[in-house]
Design a protein around this motif. Structure first.
Motif, PDB file in Angstrom:
ATOM      1  N   GLY A  19      66.500  47.333  13.516  1.00  0.00           N
ATOM      2  CA  GLY A  19      66.235  47.006  12.017  1.00  0.00           C
ATOM      3  C   GLY A  19      64.578  47.476  11.980  1.00  0.00           C
ATOM      4  N   LEU A  20      63.764  47.393  12.949  1.00  0.00           N
ATOM      5  CA  LEU A  20      62.594  48.006  12.600  1.00  0.00           C
ATOM      6  C   LEU A  20      62.472  49.337  12.731  1.00  0.00           C
ATOM      7  CD1 LEU A  20      60.389  45.292  14.470  1.00  0.00           C
ATOM      8  CD2 LEU A  20      60.379  45.957  11.960  1.00  0.00           C
ATOM      9  N   TYR A  21      63.514  49.919  13.615  1.00  0.00           N
ATOM     10  CA  TYR A  21      63.415  51.415  13.742  1.00  0.00           C
ATOM     11  C   TYR A  21      64.055  51.947  12.508  1.00  0.00           C
ATOM     12  CZ  TYR A  21      65.355  56.022  14.976  1.00  0.00           C
ATOM     13  OH  TYR A  21      65.759  57.253  14.932  1.00  0.00           O
ATOM     14  N   ARG A  22      65.104  51.370  11.916  1.00  0.00           N
ATOM     15  CA  ARG A  22      65.571  51.761  10.590  1.00  0.00           C
ATOM     16  C   ARG A  22      64.750  51.641   9.430  1.00  0.00           C
ATOM     17  NH1 ARG A  22      70.485  53.033   9.736  1.00  0.00           N
ATOM     18  NH2 ARG A  22      70.748  51.559   7.844  1.00  0.00           N
ATOM     19  N   PHE A  23      63.930  50.592   9.414  1.00  0.00           N
ATOM     20  CA  PHE A  23      63.064  50.354   8.224  1.00  0.00           C
ATOM     21  C   PHE A  23      61.959  51.648   8.438  1.00  0.00           C
ATOM     22  CE2 PHE A  23      59.112  48.564   6.748  1.00  0.00           C
ATOM     23  CZ  PHE A  23      59.559  48.088   5.517  1.00  0.00           C
ATOM     24  N   VAL A  24      61.413  51.873   9.574  1.00  0.00           N
ATOM     25  CA  VAL A  24      60.231  52.917   9.601  1.00  0.00           C
ATOM     26  C   VAL A  24      60.776  54.253   9.528  1.00  0.00           C
ATOM     27  CG1 VAL A  24      58.673  53.763  11.245  1.00  0.00           C
ATOM     28  CG2 VAL A  24      58.948  51.355  11.045  1.00  0.00           C
ATOM     29  N   LEU A  25      61.899  54.690   9.736  1.00  0.00           N
ATOM     30  CA  LEU A  25      62.578  55.858  10.080  1.00  0.00           C
ATOM     31  C   LEU A  25      62.129  56.650   8.476  1.00  0.00           C
ATOM     32  CD1 LEU A  25      64.079  57.744  11.798  1.00  0.00           C
ATOM     33  CD2 LEU A  25      66.088  57.112  10.718  1.00  0.00           C
ATOM     34  N   PRO A  26      62.652  56.210   7.360  1.00  0.00           N
ATOM     35  CA  PRO A  26      62.289  56.965   6.115  1.00  0.00           C
ATOM     36  C   PRO A  26      60.785  57.120   5.904  1.00  0.00           C
ATOM     37  CG  PRO A  26      63.776  55.210   5.601  1.00  0.00           C
ATOM     38  CD  PRO A  26      63.203  55.004   7.003  1.00  0.00           C
ATOM     39  N   TYR A  27      60.008  56.360   6.124  1.00  0.00           N
ATOM     40  CA  TYR A  27      58.525  56.334   6.250  1.00  0.00           C
ATOM     41  C   TYR A  27      58.120  57.617   7.191  1.00  0.00           C
ATOM     42  CZ  TYR A  27      58.716  52.326   3.157  1.00  0.00           C
ATOM     43  OH  TYR A  27      58.960  51.299   2.556  1.00  0.00           O
ATOM     44  N   ALA A  28      58.622  57.470   8.480  1.00  0.00           N
ATOM     45  CA  ALA A  28      58.408  58.625   9.431  1.00  0.00           C
ATOM     46  C   ALA A  28      58.687  60.023   8.797  1.00  0.00           C
ATOM     47  CB  ALA A  28      58.602  58.240  10.553  1.00  0.00           C
ATOM     48  N   ALA A  29      59.902  60.157   8.339  1.00  0.00           N
ATOM     49  CA  ALA A  29      60.445  61.375   7.721  1.00  0.00           C
ATOM     50  C   ALA A  29      59.566  61.928   6.531  1.00  0.00           C
ATOM     51  CB  ALA A  29      61.840  61.317   7.528  1.00  0.00           C
ATOM     52  N   GLY A  30      59.230  60.818   6.086  1.00  0.00           N
ATOM     53  CA  GLY A  30      58.232  61.267   4.651  1.00  0.00           C
ATOM     54  C   GLY A  30      57.031  61.905   5.121  1.00  0.00           C
ATOM     55  N   ARG A  31      56.351  61.331   6.281  1.00  0.00           N
ATOM     56  CA  ARG A  31      55.034  61.988   6.696  1.00  0.00           C
ATOM     57  C   ARG A  31      55.301  63.173   7.314  1.00  0.00           C
ATOM     58  NH1 ARG A  31      50.233  58.727   8.051  1.00  0.00           N
ATOM     59  NH2 ARG A  31      50.459  57.056   6.876  1.00  0.00           N
ATOM     60  N   ARG A  32      56.500  63.328   8.121  1.00  0.00           N
ATOM     61  CA  ARG A  32      56.806  64.608   8.701  1.00  0.00           C
ATOM     62  C   ARG A  32      56.886  65.803   7.616  1.00  0.00           C
ATOM     63  NH1 ARG A  32      61.609  63.717  11.746  1.00  0.00           N
ATOM     64  NH2 ARG A  32      61.351  61.407  11.722  1.00  0.00           N
ATOM     65  N   SER A  33      57.308  65.287   6.476  1.00  0.00           N
ATOM     66  CA  SER A  33      57.734  66.603   5.680  1.00  0.00           C
ATOM     67  C   SER A  33      56.435  66.757   4.798  1.00  0.00           C
ATOM     68  CB  SER A  33      58.920  65.976   4.383  1.00  0.00           C
ATOM     69  OG  SER A  33      58.419  64.882   3.732  1.00  0.00           O
ATOM     70  N   GLU A  34      55.503  65.834   4.579  1.00  0.00           N
ATOM     71  CA  GLU A  34      54.420  65.888   4.030  1.00  0.00           C
ATOM     72  C   GLU A  34      53.370  66.838   4.757  1.00  0.00           C
ATOM     73  OE1 GLU A  34      52.232  62.244   3.319  1.00  0.00           O
ATOM     74  OE2 GLU A  34      53.773  61.595   1.935  1.00  0.00           O
TER      75      GLU A  34
END
Length: 73
Positions: free
Chosen positions: A51-66
């Motif tokens: 669940g923590l992995y799935r929670f953090v995944l969108p934030y990590a993807a957003g930082r990569r795109s930034e």
């Protein structure tokens, strides 16, 4: 990878629910053994990590795109 984690998380939630229900059923017959009492903890901890992995995944993807957008400018 994300799809496998999602599927694992779903199956873990089913396993957790079944162990909790079994725990209450066994308690209806008297004092249960310790392994029955603690059996929901295994899927619960695995659910925590997935669940923590799935929670953090969108934030990590957003930082990569930034970073990519910042590098292109």
């Amino acid at each position: 990878m994300n799809m496998r984690i999602r599927q694992l998380h779903r199956w873990l939630s089913i396993a957790f629910t079944v162990t909790v229900i079994a725990n209450f059923v066994v308690r209806g017959f008297g004092e249960p053994p310790l392994w029955v009492v603690y059996s929901p903890l295994v899927p619960l901890f695995l659910l925590l990590f997935s669940g923590l992995y799935r929670f953090v995944l969108p934030y990590a993807a957003g930082r990569r795109s930034e970073r990519r957008v910042g590098a292109q400018e």
